[in-house]
Design a protein around this motif. Sequence first.
Motif, mmCIF file in Angstrom:
data_model
loop_
_atom_site.group_PDB
_atom_site.id
_atom_site.type_symbol
_atom_site.label_atom_id
_atom_site.label_comp_id
_atom_site.label_asym_id
_atom_site.label_seq_id
_atom_site.Cartn_x
_atom_site.Cartn_y
_atom_site.Cartn_z
ATOM 1 N N PHE A 7 -62.321 -28.535 34.420
ATOM 2 C CA PHE A 7 -61.119 -28.186 35.178
ATOM 3 C C PHE A 7 -61.538 -27.326 36.361
ATOM 4 O O PHE A 7 -62.172 -26.276 36.174
ATOM 5 N N GLY A 8 -61.180 -27.743 37.589
ATOM 6 C CA GLY A 8 -61.392 -26.886 38.744
ATOM 7 C C GLY A 8 -60.471 -25.668 38.666
ATOM 8 O O GLY A 8 -59.686 -25.521 37.722
ATOM 9 N N GLY A 9 -60.564 -24.809 39.657
ATOM 10 C CA GLY A 9 -59.739 -23.604 39.646
ATOM 11 C C GLY A 9 -58.262 -23.890 39.861
ATOM 12 O O GLY A 9 -57.878 -24.935 40.389
ATOM 13 N N ASP A 10 -57.424 -22.951 39.397
ATOM 14 C CA ASP A 10 -55.977 -22.998 39.654
ATOM 15 C C ASP A 10 -55.303 -24.256 39.128
ATOM 16 O O ASP A 10 -54.439 -24.836 39.804
ATOM 17 N N VAL A 11 -55.698 -24.674 37.945
ATOM 18 C CA VAL A 11 -55.051 -25.845 37.332
ATOM 19 C C VAL A 11 -54.008 -25.370 36.329
ATOM 20 O O VAL A 11 -54.236 -24.426 35.570
ATOM 21 N N THR A 12 -52.867 -26.041 36.347
ATOM 22 C CA THR A 12 -51.805 -25.801 35.366
ATOM 23 C C THR A 12 -51.601 -27.070 34.546
ATOM 24 O O THR A 12 -51.510 -28.162 35.114
ATOM 25 N N VAL A 13 -51.564 -26.910 33.220
ATOM 26 C CA VAL A 13 -51.276 -28.056 32.338
ATOM 27 C C VAL A 13 -49.968 -27.761 31.611
ATOM 28 O O VAL A 13 -49.812 -26.700 30.997
ATOM 29 N N LEU A 14 -49.032 -28.691 31.692
ATOM 30 C CA LEU A 14 -47.725 -28.498 31.047
ATOM 31 C C LEU A 14 -47.744 -28.988 29.603
ATOM 32 O O LEU A 14 -48.591 -29.799 29.217
ATOM 33 N N GLY A 15 -46.777 -28.500 28.821
ATOM 34 C CA GLY A 15 -46.648 -28.904 27.432
ATOM 35 C C GLY A 15 -46.427 -30.403 27.307
ATOM 36 O O GLY A 15 -45.870 -31.039 28.197
ATOM 37 N N GLY A 16 -46.912 -30.951 26.192
ATOM 38 C CA GLY A 16 -46.718 -32.375 25.921
ATOM 39 C C GLY A 16 -47.805 -33.247 26.504
ATOM 40 O O GLY A 16 -47.789 -34.465 26.319
ATOM 41 N N VAL A 17 -48.765 -32.630 27.206
ATOM 42 C CA VAL A 17 -49.801 -33.417 27.897
ATOM 43 C C VAL A 17 -51.049 -33.555 27.024
ATOM 44 O O VAL A 17 -51.490 -32.593 26.391
ATOM 45 N N THR A 18 -51.618 -34.754 27.026
ATOM 46 C CA THR A 18 -52.923 -35.003 26.407
ATOM 47 C C THR A 18 -53.881 -35.442 27.504
ATOM 48 O O THR A 18 -53.573 -36.375 28.261
ATOM 49 N N ILE A 19 -55.018 -34.761 27.597
ATOM 50 C CA ILE A 19 -56.056 -35.118 28.574
ATOM 51 C C ILE A 19 -57.234 -35.689 27.795
ATOM 52 O O ILE A 19 -57.751 -35.037 26.878
ATOM 53 N N GLY A 20 -57.620 -36.892 28.130
ATOM 54 C CA GLY A 20 -58.660 -37.585 27.356
ATOM 55 C C GLY A 20 -60.040 -36.979 27.562
ATOM 56 O O GLY A 20 -60.255 -36.122 28.427
ATOM 57 N N ASP A 21 -61.001 -37.458 26.770
ATOM 58 C CA ASP A 21 -62.387 -36.988 26.872
ATOM 59 C C ASP A 21 -62.951 -37.287 28.262
ATOM 60 O O ASP A 21 -62.607 -38.297 28.889
ATOM 61 N N GLY A 22 -63.844 -36.424 28.706
ATOM 62 C CA GLY A 22 -64.648 -36.720 29.887
ATOM 63 C C GLY A 22 -63.904 -36.681 31.209
ATOM 64 O O GLY A 22 -64.358 -37.281 32.181
ATOM 65 N N CYS A 23 -62.778 -35.976 31.268
ATOM 66 C CA CYS A 23 -61.996 -35.946 32.521
ATOM 67 C C CYS A 23 -62.429 -34.806 33.440
ATOM 68 O O CYS A 23 -62.936 -33.784 32.991
ATOM 69 N N VAL A 24 -62.202 -35.001 34.735
ATOM 70 C CA VAL A 24 -62.345 -33.937 35.731
ATOM 71 C C VAL A 24 -60.967 -33.759 36.374
ATOM 72 O O VAL A 24 -60.385 -34.724 36.888
ATOM 73 N N ILE A 25 -60.457 -32.525 36.311
ATOM 74 C CA ILE A 25 -59.148 -32.219 36.890
ATOM 75 C C ILE A 25 -59.392 -31.345 38.122
ATOM 76 O O ILE A 25 -59.957 -30.252 38.014
ATOM 77 N N GLY A 26 -58.990 -31.839 39.292
ATOM 78 C CA GLY A 26 -59.306 -31.170 40.552
ATOM 79 C C GLY A 26 -58.614 -29.826 40.710
ATOM 80 O O GLY A 26 -57.553 -29.570 40.118
ATOM 81 N N ALA A 27 -59.219 -28.980 41.549
ATOM 82 C CA ALA A 27 -58.674 -27.647 41.806
ATOM 83 C C ALA A 27 -57.216 -27.747 42.275
ATOM 84 O O ALA A 27 -56.862 -28.625 43.061
ATOM 85 N N GLY A 28 -56.399 -26.863 41.775
ATOM 86 C CA GLY A 28 -55.012 -26.773 42.209
ATOM 87 C C GLY A 28 -54.075 -27.811 41.610
ATOM 88 O O GLY A 28 -52.903 -27.874 41.985
ATOM 89 N N SER A 29 -54.565 -28.576 40.650
ATOM 90 C CA SER A 29 -53.716 -29.642 40.087
ATOM 91 C C SER A 29 -52.680 -29.080 39.117
ATOM 92 O O SER A 29 -52.918 -28.077 38.446
ATOM 93 N N VAL A 30 -51.546 -29.768 39.042
ATOM 94 C CA VAL A 30 -50.543 -29.503 38.011
ATOM 95 C C VAL A 30 -50.433 -30.787 37.185
ATOM 96 O O VAL A 30 -49.994 -31.827 37.687
ATOM 97 N N VAL A 31 -50.879 -30.695 35.933
ATOM 98 C CA VAL A 31 -50.940 -31.895 35.092
ATOM 99 C C VAL A 31 -49.645 -31.995 34.302
ATOM 100 O O VAL A 31 -49.366 -31.157 33.433
ATOM 101 N N THR A 32 -48.856 -32.995 34.623
ATOM 102 C CA THR A 32 -47.528 -33.135 34.004
ATOM 103 C C THR A 32 -47.472 -34.304 33.021
ATOM 104 O O THR A 32 -46.536 -34.407 32.246
ATOM 105 N N LYS A 33 -48.461 -35.206 33.109
ATOM 106 C CA LYS A 33 -48.445 -36.393 32.235
ATOM 107 C C LYS A 33 -49.844 -36.607 31.672
ATOM 108 O O LYS A 33 -50.826 -36.067 32.199
ATOM 109 N N ASP A 34 -49.952 -37.437 30.644
ATOM 110 C CA ASP A 34 -51.245 -37.705 30.008
ATOM 111 C C ASP A 34 -52.240 -38.269 31.021
ATOM 112 O O ASP A 34 -51.869 -39.034 31.925
ATOM 113 N N ILE A 35 -53.510 -37.892 30.835
ATOM 114 C CA ILE A 35 -54.579 -38.401 31.696
ATOM 115 C C ILE A 35 -55.558 -39.164 30.803
ATOM 116 O O ILE A 35 -56.087 -38.604 29.832
ATOM 117 N N PRO A 36 -55.813 -40.439 31.110
ATOM 118 C CA PRO A 36 -56.729 -41.209 30.261
ATOM 119 C C PRO A 36 -58.168 -40.709 30.352
ATOM 120 O O PRO A 36 -58.552 -40.097 31.348
#
Length: 199
Positions: A141-170
């Motif tokens: 996870f880059g800096g300043d990432v927010t993950v909301l409730g109900g979200v599943t992030i799969g193995d091996g993911c990269v989440i860019g700086a400043g992202s807000v994750v609202t839905k599942d990421i494969p």
Amino acid sequence: MLAGKLYDSSDAELLALRKKAGDLCTRFNALSRNDDEARAEVLDELLPGHGEGLDVMGPVFFDYGIHTTVGARMFANFNFTVLDCVPVTIGDDVMFGPNISLLPPMHPLRWQDRNVRRHPDGGFYNYEYGEPIVIGSNCWFGGDVTVLGGVTIGDGCVIGAGSVVTKDIPANSVAVGNPARVIRTITDADASVYQDYAR
Ligand SMILES: CC(=O)SCCNC(=O)CCNC(=O)[C@H](O)C(C)(C)COP(=O)(O)OP(=O)(O)OC[C@H]1O[C@@H](n2cnc3c(N)ncnc32)[C@H](O)[C@@H]1OP(=O)(O)O
């Protein structure tokens, strides 16, 4: 609460658990970053059963701590906030940049249902509910990432700086932005020039 139903967060048992976690966070955050032994002792109590090689810069902020499952070798940079009113599950080898917020709690949308109210004994309370967060292994996870409730992030993911994750990421995705969108899948073609050092 853990079942994801609406609950009164002023409940005495919950309050005691939050106070305990709050005290542990305060203790951890006040320690010298060189005091490995004392830091490890506090983390063992705050995150019971965490995996080996836990490395947390601090400050950290957990609502309960005991509802967060941490795999092996997790690294969290400065300002790691986890509002774990329901289970938050983090796999092995997950790296978090600075200013991460994992946010399961939800409050009712209508102010009439959400606003703070009074118990007959005079104490204040409101209602909230939570949805779990699941983060797979080998994620960065880059800096300043927010993950909301109900979200599943799969193995091996990269989440860019400043992202807000609202839905599942494969699994094996690079996702960026607000709301976070998958921009591509990570493959062996992404092997870096540093791969020899990774063996
Ligand atoms: C554990 C720690 O302590 S980490 C320390 C903190 N470090 C960081 O926060 C750095 C995080 N790094 C990033 O966010 C990077 O941009 C990555 C890893 C997500 C992506 O890197 P790359 O694969 O090299 O992507 P690249 O730079 O080619 O960008 C691809 C596209 O996505 C966009 N993009 C990249 N990152 C982001 C982002 N965080 N938010 C929004 N858009 C982004 C780019 O602008 C580009 O868009 P375009 O195609 O329209 O030009």
